[in-house]
Design an enzyme around this catalytic site. Structure first.
Site, PDB file in Angstrom:
ATOM      1  N   SER A   9       0.867  -1.183   0.000  1.00  0.00           N
ATOM      2  CA  SER A   9       0.000   0.000   0.000  1.00  0.00           C
ATOM      3  C   SER A   9       0.898   1.225   0.000  1.00  0.00           C
ATOM      4  CB  SER A   9      -0.875   0.020   1.252  1.00  0.00           C
ATOM      5  OG  SER A   9      -1.249   1.366   1.538  1.00  0.00           O
ATOM      6  N   HIS A  34      -1.177  -1.530  -4.361  1.00  0.00           N
ATOM      7  CA  HIS A  34      -2.455  -1.133  -3.770  1.00  0.00           C
ATOM      8  C   HIS A  34      -2.451   0.388  -3.614  1.00  0.00           C
ATOM      9  CE1 HIS A  34      -6.029  -1.794  -1.188  1.00  0.00           C
ATOM     10  NE2 HIS A  34      -5.526  -0.873  -0.380  1.00  0.00           N
ATOM     11  N   ASP A  36      -4.234   3.633  -2.459  1.00  0.00           N
ATOM     12  CA  ASP A  36      -5.304   4.074  -1.543  1.00  0.00           C
ATOM     13  C   ASP A  36      -5.821   5.449  -1.943  1.00  0.00           C
ATOM     14  OD1 ASP A  36      -3.627   2.386   1.057  1.00  0.00           O
ATOM     15  OD2 ASP A  36      -5.663   1.963   0.360  1.00  0.00           O
ATOM     16  N   MET A  38      -8.306   8.333  -1.493  1.00  0.00           N
ATOM     17  CA  MET A  38      -9.145   8.863  -0.413  1.00  0.00           C
ATOM     18  C   MET A  38      -9.625  10.265  -0.800  1.00  0.00           C
ATOM     19  SD  MET A  38      -6.892   7.730   2.885  1.00  0.00           S
ATOM     20  CE  MET A  38      -6.391   6.025   3.095  1.00  0.00           C
ATOM     21  N   HIS A  69      -7.999   1.157  -4.375  1.00  0.00           N
ATOM     22  CA  HIS A  69      -8.940   1.007  -3.252  1.00  0.00           C
ATOM     23  C   HIS A  69      -9.683   2.331  -3.160  1.00  0.00           C
ATOM     24  CE1 HIS A  69      -9.367   0.488   1.416  1.00  0.00           C
ATOM     25  NE2 HIS A  69     -10.533   0.616   0.805  1.00  0.00           N
ATOM     26  N   MET A  71     -11.721   4.735  -1.678  1.00  0.00           N
ATOM     27  CA  MET A  71     -12.362   5.231  -0.457  1.00  0.00           C
ATOM     28  C   MET A  71     -12.960   6.591  -0.782  1.00  0.00           C
ATOM     29  SD  MET A  71      -9.430   3.950   2.203  1.00  0.00           S
ATOM     30  CE  MET A  71      -8.194   3.844   0.921  1.00  0.00           C
ATOM     31  N   MET A 140     -11.539  -4.995   5.512  1.00  0.00           N
ATOM     32  CA  MET A 140     -10.739  -3.990   6.224  1.00  0.00           C
ATOM     33  C   MET A 140     -10.487  -4.476   7.644  1.00  0.00           C
ATOM     34  SD  MET A 140      -9.950  -1.688   4.111  1.00  0.00           S
ATOM     35  CE  MET A 140      -9.154  -0.558   5.261  1.00  0.00           C
ATOM     36  N   GLY A 145      -8.672   5.107   6.211  1.00  0.00           N
ATOM     37  CA  GLY A 145      -8.310   6.528   6.230  1.00  0.00           C
ATOM     38  C   GLY A 145      -6.843   6.763   6.511  1.00  0.00           C
ATOM     39  N   PHE A 146      -6.182   5.808   7.191  1.00  0.00           N
ATOM     40  CA  PHE A 146      -4.800   6.064   7.580  1.00  0.00           C
ATOM     41  C   PHE A 146      -3.978   4.774   7.593  1.00  0.00           C
ATOM     42  CE2 PHE A 146      -5.729  10.385   8.635  1.00  0.00           C
ATOM     43  CZ  PHE A 146      -7.057  10.342   9.056  1.00  0.00           C
ATOM     44  N   GLY A 147      -2.699   4.902   7.342  1.00  0.00           N
ATOM     45  CA  GLY A 147      -1.795   3.774   7.490  1.00  0.00           C
ATOM     46  C   GLY A 147      -1.275   3.709   8.915  1.00  0.00           C
ATOM     47  N   GLY A 148      -0.588   2.616   9.240  1.00  0.00           N
ATOM     48  CA  GLY A 148       0.057   2.516  10.548  1.00  0.00           C
ATOM     49  C   GLY A 148      -0.862   2.249  11.721  1.00  0.00           C
ATOM     50  N   ASP A 182      -6.696  -5.794   4.652  1.00  0.00           N
ATOM     51  CA  ASP A 182      -6.024  -4.511   4.520  1.00  0.00           C
ATOM     52  C   ASP A 182      -6.049  -3.747   5.837  1.00  0.00           C
ATOM     53  OD1 ASP A 182      -6.719  -1.583   2.389  1.00  0.00           O
ATOM     54  OD2 ASP A 182      -4.988  -2.125   3.638  1.00  0.00           O
ATOM     55  N   GLY A 183      -4.832  -3.595   6.409  1.00  0.00           N
ATOM     56  CA  GLY A 183      -4.730  -2.771   7.606  1.00  0.00           C
ATOM     57  C   GLY A 183      -4.082  -3.516   8.761  1.00  0.00           C
ATOM     58  N   GLY A 184      -2.899  -3.050   9.158  1.00  0.00           N
ATOM     59  CA  GLY A 184      -2.226  -3.643  10.317  1.00  0.00           C
ATOM     60  C   GLY A 184      -1.597  -4.989  10.052  1.00  0.00           C
ATOM     61  N   GLY A 204       1.177  -1.864   4.254  1.00  0.00           N
ATOM     62  CA  GLY A 204       1.631  -0.478   4.075  1.00  0.00           C
ATOM     63  C   GLY A 204       2.878  -0.231   4.898  1.00  0.00           C
ATOM     64  N   SER A 205       2.667   0.155   6.169  1.00  0.00           N
ATOM     65  CA  SER A 205       3.806   0.530   7.025  1.00  0.00           C
ATOM     66  C   SER A 205       4.707  -0.655   7.349  1.00  0.00           C
ATOM     67  CB  SER A 205       3.281   1.173   8.321  1.00  0.00           C
ATOM     68  OG  SER A 205       2.343   0.294   8.931  1.00  0.00           O
TER      69      SER A 205
HETATM   70  C1  DX5 Z   1      -6.210   2.387   5.097  1.00  0.00           C
HETATM   71  C2  DX5 Z   1      -5.709   1.814   3.778  1.00  0.00           C
HETATM   72  C3  DX5 Z   1      -4.694   0.732   3.970  1.00  0.00           C
HETATM   73  C4  DX5 Z   1      -3.459   1.183   4.746  1.00  0.00           C
HETATM   74  C5  DX5 Z   1      -2.586   0.005   5.104  1.00  0.00           C
HETATM   75  O1  DX5 Z   1      -7.367   3.135   4.859  1.00  0.00           O
HETATM   76  O2  DX5 Z   1      -6.771   1.286   3.037  1.00  0.00           O
HETATM   77  O3  DX5 Z   1      -4.320   0.233   2.684  1.00  0.00           O
HETATM   78  O4  DX5 Z   1      -2.735   2.104   3.978  1.00  0.00           O
HETATM   79  O5  DX5 Z   1      -1.484   0.492   5.857  1.00  0.00           O
HETATM   80  P1  DX5 Z   1      -0.919  -0.401   7.091  1.00  0.00           P
HETATM   81  O6  DX5 Z   1      -0.477  -1.708   6.477  1.00  0.00           O
HETATM   82  O7  DX5 Z   1       0.210   0.422   7.637  1.00  0.00           O
HETATM   83  O8  DX5 Z   1      -2.066  -0.586   8.047  1.00  0.00           O
HETATM   84 ZN    ZN Z   2      -6.246   0.175   1.265  1.00  0.00          ZN
END
Ligand code: DX5
Ligand code: ZN
Length: 228
Positions: A9, A34, A36, A38, A69, A71, A140, A145-148, A182-184, A204-205
């Site tokens: 991501s 991927h 993102d 937004m 993706h 959003m 999800m 909305g955010f990474g990390g 997707d996420g964490g 992502g992170s």
């Molecule tokens: C959040 C995004 C994810 C996010 C994943 O809204 O859809 O793709 O960037 O980042 P990590 O892997 O750091 O949770």
């Molecule tokens: Zn995503």
């Protein structure tokens, strides 16, 4: 050979040098990117749209899969812009679309593969209703909305239920469907997610961070998968 897709991501990449970050991911062997998208409305954050994606496609060539993706609150109005900008795959939020079945088929007819995404609180039935129509379901495991952010373990039953339904559909000769999360996602939980039935993990992170290179972070993920 990895037995699942790891989809970087780019949200947590250096957005000031996005093409270089994507190229580093592709050079590390990751060819499902991927993206993102937004809009600052469906989610509080605002990232990038078709003009940036068009530049990315020009920079990276036709090789990598661009998985957008979306959003966004108006996917039914803008989906063609993302396909024309170079996206191969669009995933739309069931929470943001009025006529989901119609949009899924419109995306496919426009030449892209298509997925639906469920927020953490959205029941699995929303995806089961269109499982025969899609190429991918995204669960999800954070609020978008955010990474990390931290992984939400409560999504396990939803993932397992979807994995069962996808396997049953394929056994009956129906469309194969990727199960994406997707996420964490990190090296400490990616093998567990595979055991739940996940076939495509967005990271992502866990890949884009200042602790190590993408290749080194990817090696950690691959090691976790190999040792499980
Ligand atoms: C959040 C995004 C994810 C996010 C994943 O809204 O859809 O793709 O960037 O980042 P990590 O892997 O750091 O949770
Ligand atoms: Zn995503």
């Amino acid at each position: 050979m990895r037995d699942m897709v790891i989809a970087p991501s780019v949200l947590t990449a250096d957005l000031a040098d996005l093409a270089a970050a994507c190229t580093e991911a592709v050079d590390a062997g990751l060819d499902w990117l991927h993206l993102d998208v937004m809009d600052g409305n469906f989610v509080p954050n605002l990232t990038f749209g078709p003009p940036v994606i068009r530049s990315l496609r020009r920079a990276l060539g036709d090789g990598p899969t661009f998985d957008a993706h979306l959003m966004v609150s108006n996917a039914e109005d803008v989906y063609l812009d993302y396909i024309e900008a170079g996206c191969n795959h669009l995933t739309v939020h069931v929470e943001a679309v009025t006529h989901l079945h119609r949009l899924i088929h419109a995306i496919r007819e426009a030449g892209a593969s298509v997925g639906v995404v469920l927020n953490p609180a959205t029941p699995v039935e929303a995806a089961l209703a269109v499982l025969e129509d899609v190429d991918l379901v995204l669960v999800m495991s954070v609020n978008p909305g955010f990474g990390g952010q931290s992984f939400i373990p409560g999504v396990e039953s939803k993932v397992r239920r979807l994995a069962e339904a996808i396997a049953a559909q394929q056994a009956a000769g129906g469309r194969p469907v990727q199960l994406q999360i997707d996420g964490g996602v990190k090296s400490h939980n990616i093998a567990m997610l595979r055991s739940w039935g996940v076939t495509n993990a967005v990271v992502g992170s866990g890949l884009f961070n200042d602790k190590a290179t993408i290749a080194a972070n990817l090696a950690d993920l691959d090691r976790a998968l190999a040792e499980a």
